[in-house]
Design an enzyme around this catalytic site. Sequence first.
Site, PDB file in Angstrom:
ATOM      1  CB  CYS A 136       9.456 -29.397 -50.264  1.00 21.19           C
ATOM      2  SG  CYS A 136      10.002 -28.134 -51.424  1.00 21.19           S
ATOM      3  CE  LYS A 171       5.166 -26.737 -52.417  1.00 20.45           C
ATOM      4  NZ  LYS A 171       5.211 -27.391 -53.438  1.00 20.45           N
ATOM      5  CG  ASN A 211       9.832 -33.957 -51.959  1.00 21.82           C
ATOM      6  OD1 ASN A 211      10.809 -34.366 -52.003  1.00 21.82           O
ATOM      7  ND2 ASN A 211       9.367 -32.782 -52.354  1.00 21.82           N
TER       8      ASN A 211
END
Length: 444
Positions: free
Chosen positions: A262, A265, A210
């Site tokens: 997603c 954070k 991510n």
Amino acid sequence: MKITVAGTGYVGLVTGVSLAEIGHQVICFDINEQKVKELQAGRSPIYEPGLEEMLCSNMNGKRIYFTSNAEYAYKEADLIIIAVGTPENDDGSANLSYVRLVAEDIAKYSRQEEIIIVTKSTVPVGTNEKVKKWVDEESSKRFKKIHIVSNPEFLREGSALYDTFNGDRIVVGTDCKEVAMKMDELYGPLNIPIIHTDIESSEMIKYASNAFLATKISFINEIANICEKVGANIDDVSRGIGMDQRIGPKFLQAGVGYGGSCFPKDTKALVQLAGDVHHRFHLLEAVINVNNNQPLLLIQKAREIVGTFEHKKVAILGIAFKPNTDDIRESASLVLIKELINEGAIITVYDPIATYLAKQVLGENVLYSSSIDDAINDADITFIATEWKQVVNYPLNKYVSLMKDPIIIDGRNCYPLASIRKENITYVSVGRETLYREDKIVIK
Ligand SMILES: NC(=O)c1ccc[n+]([C@@H]2O[C@H](COP(=O)([O-])OP(=O)(O)OC[C@H]3O[C@@H](n4cnc5c(N)ncnc54)[C@H](O)[C@@H]3O)[C@@H](O)[C@H]2O)c1
């Protein structure tokens, strides 16, 4: 194997339904009784293409059940998948209280001697070991064996089912060979490559993935910001970069910035995680700063055109953080709306799916429209925050006929500049030339 999935949100529900679809017997447990009631009635509480149909067909096939009774959920489960939320704490770290609650319930209600606990929630490195410790302590060390598996999730909201059945890889982190084989069995019918790692590496793979994707987005947004100043066009630049196979074309679309439940954070949690081991993650801090600033740059560009937003009628197209989902968590649209309200704008919002959730967050601070026509009617300025197909396919001449003054601030680069040039519109996008109404030769 008797499987229980804890949490029926975007990840838990899609996981439970998909496992049932490939032939497993699944119980899905959630503490939200209202959600469970809806699910028991065959309705999906979230919008995800194809999900409700697959949910109903597996309920009819008696492969999936929903419950808010923890004892029923955990009593006989051999394998429990944790898919509860891990929102951010005030300091940016991951809030593990929901995960801990699951651990406590397992300890309290499981009647098994040996159990496999699979964590799908995105959790900091070391959390799986904590889960084991919590279950062990809360159960007064009653279990003969507690196996833990890190199994991070990579689905994208909006294409969650497609991603589950066509994923690039499944990551399984465990220190036990037999458990690794059980996970191979669990996912075997999906025919997706499975990568086996130790638990810590698996936990890190999720955050690193991510963080890398967020970095790609902030990188292209910064390039776009420079393009505007030097007269380059980000569409061409992105294409030119993306055709390099070492880079690839995905996540190179410039815009108002990333949002959702997603990336914001998880990037903050990784900065925090690095800080905990005395490593300052300068690069990721910059990625976050660039992203926070991106909506404000768009507002600044709009301000330069309209002067002030005070008493201006502003239409916002899109509230969901991206198309094909109703998820509005951390959406760039909400950042724009908050800022514009502060500056005195009168806001009308349109979203094809997420309006019901927006009402819970924005209440009476904005007006709601059920069509783009209504939202932009008589507006002084329109912001595009989500590239819904309804927005992308909207006829440009309607901005001209319906708005008081056709000024579009496009945070998703929905329209080719060539199309805008054919209309009498003032158009601001990201990383591309701004087109001013007065400059146009109107071709009708
Ligand atoms: N949403 C995504 O696109 C996505 C993708 C990959 C990973 N993840 C991660 O997966 C996790 C879940 O995300 P989500 O978007 O599905 O969350 P969500 O908020 O949509 O759903 C979480 C669900 O868990 C339930 N819950 C909370 N505590 C519980 C408990 N003790 N027992 C049973 N249920 C409980 C909540 O009621 C809710 O229904 C997070 O860690 C997230 O970071 C999310």
